[in-house]
Design a protein around this motif. Sequence first.
Motif, PDB file in Angstrom:
ATOM      1  N   PRO A   1       3.517  25.903   0.549  1.00 26.07           N
ATOM      2  CA  PRO A   1       2.620  24.753   0.549  1.00 26.07           C
ATOM      3  C   PRO A   1       3.226  23.644   1.386  1.00 26.07           C
ATOM      4  N   ALA A   2       2.400  22.920   2.109  1.00 21.70           N
ATOM      5  CA  ALA A   2       2.941  21.877   2.972  1.00 21.70           C
ATOM      6  C   ALA A   2       3.352  20.670   2.145  1.00 21.70           C
ATOM      7  N   LEU A   3       4.477  20.090   2.513  1.00 24.01           N
ATOM      8  CA  LEU A   3       4.990  18.912   1.825  1.00 24.01           C
ATOM      9  C   LEU A   3       3.955  17.785   1.844  1.00 24.01           C
ATOM     10  N   LEU A   4       3.289  17.639   2.974  1.00 17.38           N
ATOM     11  CA  LEU A   4       2.336  16.527   3.088  1.00 17.38           C
ATOM     12  C   LEU A   4       1.161  16.674   2.131  1.00 17.38           C
ATOM     13  N   ASP A   5       0.816  17.921   1.760  1.00 18.99           N
ATOM     14  CA  ASP A   5      -0.286  18.108   0.818  1.00 18.99           C
ATOM     15  C   ASP A   5       0.060  17.540  -0.544  1.00 18.99           C
ATOM     16  N   GLU A   6       1.361  17.565  -0.856  1.00 14.75           N
ATOM     17  CA  GLU A   6       1.736  17.048  -2.160  1.00 14.75           C
ATOM     18  C   GLU A   6       1.961  15.540  -2.123  1.00 14.75           C
ATOM     19  N   ILE A   7       2.257  15.041  -0.934  1.00 12.93           N
ATOM     20  CA  ILE A   7       2.439  13.599  -0.822  1.00 12.93           C
ATOM     21  C   ILE A   7       1.079  12.909  -0.752  1.00 12.93           C
ATOM     22  N   ARG A   8       0.133  13.542  -0.064  1.00  7.26           N
ATOM     23  CA  ARG A   8      -1.218  12.964   0.031  1.00  7.26           C
ATOM     24  C   ARG A   8      -2.237  14.032  -0.325  1.00  7.26           C
ATOM     25  N   PRO A   9      -2.414  14.302  -1.625  1.00  7.00           N
ATOM     26  CA  PRO A   9      -3.274  15.420  -2.016  1.00  7.00           C
ATOM     27  C   PRO A   9      -4.721  15.199  -1.601  1.00  7.00           C
ATOM     28  N   GLY A  10      -5.275  16.172  -0.910  1.00  7.30           N
ATOM     29  CA  GLY A  10      -6.705  16.193  -0.626  1.00  7.30           C
ATOM     30  C   GLY A  10      -7.247  14.986   0.109  1.00  7.30           C
TER      31      GLY A  10
ATOM     32  N   MET B   1       0.836  -1.199   0.000  1.00  7.54           N
ATOM     33  CA  MET B   1       0.000   0.000   0.000  1.00  7.54           C
ATOM     34  C   MET B   1       0.878   1.259   0.000  1.00  7.54           C
ATOM     35  N   SER B   2       1.954   1.217   0.802  1.00  5.59           N
ATOM     36  CA  SER B   2       2.856   2.372   0.856  1.00  5.59           C
ATOM     37  C   SER B   2       3.501   2.606  -0.495  1.00  5.59           C
ATOM     38  N   LYS B   3       3.904   1.513  -1.133  1.00  7.55           N
ATOM     39  CA  LYS B   3       4.541   1.644  -2.443  1.00  7.55           C
ATOM     40  C   LYS B   3       3.589   2.306  -3.436  1.00  7.55           C
ATOM     41  N   MET B   4       2.331   1.886  -3.398  1.00  7.10           N
ATOM     42  CA  MET B   4       1.363   2.429  -4.347  1.00  7.10           C
ATOM     43  C   MET B   4       1.037   3.889  -4.048  1.00  7.10           C
ATOM     44  N   LYS B   5       0.941   4.202  -2.750  1.00 15.00           N
ATOM     45  CA  LYS B   5       0.643   5.591  -2.404  1.00 15.00           C
ATOM     46  C   LYS B   5       1.768   6.501  -2.874  1.00 15.00           C
ATOM     47  N   SER B   6       3.018   6.059  -2.700  1.00 14.20           N
ATOM     48  CA  SER B   6       4.094   6.940  -3.143  1.00 14.20           C
ATOM     49  C   SER B   6       4.182   6.985  -4.660  1.00 14.20           C
ATOM     50  N   ALA B   7       3.891   5.849  -5.326  1.00  9.92           N
ATOM     51  CA  ALA B   7       3.936   5.861  -6.797  1.00  9.92           C
ATOM     52  C   ALA B   7       2.864   6.786  -7.365  1.00  9.92           C
ATOM     53  N   ALA B   8       1.790   6.987  -6.606  1.00 15.91           N
ATOM     54  CA  ALA B   8       0.686   7.803  -7.108  1.00 15.91           C
ATOM     55  C   ALA B   8       0.811   9.279  -6.719  1.00 15.91           C
ATOM     56  N   ALA B   9       1.731   9.617  -5.816  1.00 17.71           N
ATOM     57  CA  ALA B   9       1.770  10.977  -5.269  1.00 17.71           C
ATOM     58  C   ALA B   9       2.399  11.976  -6.240  1.00 17.71           C
ATOM     59  N   PRO B  10       1.878  13.200  -6.284  1.00 16.43           N
ATOM     60  CA  PRO B  10       2.465  14.234  -7.149  1.00 16.43           C
ATOM     61  C   PRO B  10       3.900  14.582  -6.763  1.00 16.43           C
ATOM     62  N   PHE B  11       4.285  14.256  -5.529  1.00 13.79           N
ATOM     63  CA  PHE B  11       5.644  14.569  -5.081  1.00 13.79           C
ATOM     64  C   PHE B  11       6.693  13.878  -5.947  1.00 13.79           C
ATOM     65  N   ARG B  12       6.304  12.736  -6.518  1.00 11.82           N
ATOM     66  CA  ARG B  12       7.173  12.021  -7.449  1.00 11.82           C
ATOM     67  C   ARG B  12       7.623  12.941  -8.590  1.00 11.82           C
ATOM     68  N   ALA B  13       6.652  13.677  -9.127  1.00 12.18           N
ATOM     69  CA  ALA B  13       6.961  14.585 -10.238  1.00 12.18           C
ATOM     70  C   ALA B  13       7.858  15.725  -9.767  1.00 12.18           C
ATOM     71  N   THR B  14       7.646  16.207  -8.541  1.00 16.57           N
ATOM     72  CA  THR B  14       8.477  17.280  -8.002  1.00 16.57           C
ATOM     73  C   THR B  14       9.936  16.845  -7.918  1.00 16.57           C
ATOM     74  N   LEU B  15      10.169  15.636  -7.416  1.00 13.96           N
ATOM     75  CA  LEU B  15      11.556  15.157  -7.309  1.00 13.96           C
ATOM     76  C   LEU B  15      12.187  14.994  -8.695  1.00 13.96           C
ATOM     77  N   GLN B  16      11.388  14.517  -9.652  1.00  9.32           N
ATOM     78  CA  GLN B  16      11.918  14.372 -11.012  1.00  9.32           C
ATOM     79  C   GLN B  16      12.312  15.732 -11.575  1.00  9.32           C
ATOM     80  N   GLU B  17      11.469  16.710 -11.297  1.00  6.71           N
ATOM     81  CA  GLU B  17      11.746  18.064 -11.793  1.00  6.71           C
ATOM     82  C   GLU B  17      13.058  18.594 -11.180  1.00  6.71           C
ATOM     83  N   LEU B  18      13.228  18.403  -9.861  1.00  5.33           N
ATOM     84  CA  LEU B  18      14.458  18.855  -9.212  1.00  5.33           C
ATOM     85  C   LEU B  18      15.665  18.122  -9.789  1.00  5.33           C
TER      86      LEU B  18
END
Lengths: 256, 344
Positions: free
Chosen positions: B331-340, B14-31
């Motif tokens: 913006p809080a980091l957690l909002d991007e890890i678990r949006p809404g 479940m953790s793997k899927m939640k992180s694979a789905a999080a927008p934060f993934r895109a943020t790290l790629q951008e950095l």
Amino acid sequence: MAKIVSVHSFRGGTGKSNTTANLATLIARAGKRVGVIDTDIHSPGIHVVFGLREEAMEFTLNDFLWGRCRIEQAAHDVTPPAGPGEGPSEAPGAVLLIPSSARAGEIARVLSEGYDVGLLTDGFRALIRELGLDYLFIDTHPGVNEETLLSIALSDTLLLIMRPDSQDFQGTAVTVELARRLEVDDLRVLVNKVPPGMDVELLRGQVEAGFKAPVIGMLPLDHDIARLGSAGVFAARYPGHPLTQGLRQVASRLLS
Amino acid sequence: MAEESNRGDLDALMSKMKSAAAPFRATLQELHRKYATVADGRVATYIPELATADPAGFGISVVTADGLRFDVGDAERLFSIQSVSKPFVFGLALEDHGRERVLAKVGVEPTGEAFNAIVLDEATNRPFNPMVNAGAIATTDLIRGEDHADRFKRLLAMLGRYVGREVFVDSATFLSERATGHRNRAIAHLMLNFGMIEDRVDETLELYFQQCSALVDCRDLAVMGATLANGGVNPLTGERAIEARYVKDVLSIMLSCGIYDFAGEWAFRIGIPAKSGVGGGIVAVIPGVAGIGVYSPPLDERGNSVRGVLVCKELSERFGLHILEAGHAGPALLDEIRPGRRGG
């Protein structure tokens, strides 16, 4: 803001791909740009319903996963032409399909090498952005695997399709539990292939109580769609058919 | 028992899927894309083995205090931990001896001197802090054990609890460190002269060189950081790596002294506890939230990974991570890890 709708069945044979194709088509008829992505990499099939032949696919989802193309290059316009009795469809609706490869070698490569499942997240977001989608339907693999779980985790709406069958009941309960753990807000059940003579209201009550999720529709077991045998999008072929009316209701509930 | 381990498998999936789905993934790629092109800095050369590092190697990992993990780039490339080991060994020394005994041997003051300066506090003869080489050798000296092998095993077991797997020492790096570690030998003998370390100098130095030569990747660094962010419990394994009461000691030292003679400016600009190493690694801790691990060998003139500093700086600015403004800036980091999905 595009909506991601994952369509899932725990078991095969529920009519998942056909229903997805029909709902996508009906929503496109309402003027929306709808993407459909086949993440059933191990047993792809929805391209058949849309009449997209293997030879006509320049790129597929597999090519994207192996880095051979951008995801939007694997999109194929499969918007079904207006059927008899349908007026000209309201532009600019369209159905854009991203198929999975049905070549044995490609399927074997996914099985043997695997891939970073997070790539699908990047792909979905790029599709929505690059193709200007209003909706993205994800046709998932039956049962539980990584693509399915990821699709569930990413979805705004999870549409679970089941037959009124004890095995389907049990399997759907598994998906519901996983979806709750993945914090899916909007989870709906579509009961498909309801045989004639069944007490539909009793069934609805059982499903809603069992899964604590609303039933978005109950569609009858229908000979005409069985006779079509996935050789076309039923709702486009038979716009006035009672089954199409039922599908249209489900589509409008998804739209609202 | 089987049910329990199934539960663990399910949680991990479940953790793997939640992180694979999080927008934060895109943020790290951008950095990663943004800073991969930075060509500043030079790979460390003072130890021959470090000079062989690929300057293009670049990985970023983030692990949250509840066990979601994000990786981008060369997140699985192994490198020697070097000075990133120091705060963790300091933690082990605290557990072995308690706060006051450790503080009698090593201070907690930033120096402003280079990491390898041969300088002790004139009044007390203590090294200034456990993050400079002198202080690190003094804390390594404090690792308990019956003999060298026992102390070595305790050291590796401690690192293993933080990363959640068995840790190994790279022999080539160790031999290279040992053959060229004249300055560290000088520092150790100076401290022996003042009675700040015990007279098993050679053993302690070997242990120190071994400690610096432990192999990690930047995912390991992120888990180590996440363990400190999580009050000392590894969020991926559930195992406690350090007693809860010493976590804040380790983090305070990292904040005030972790980034060598850039520590003051780091605390001012970036404001999260962190430790860098000349192998190109940086670990940073967002208390209660996540650990960050960055790997990129080219170093600035102070010995800190150039890209590592840039990545931490941007994450801190973008998400308001500075611990003195956490929670009310950006913006809080957690909002991007678990949006809404955070209820309410």
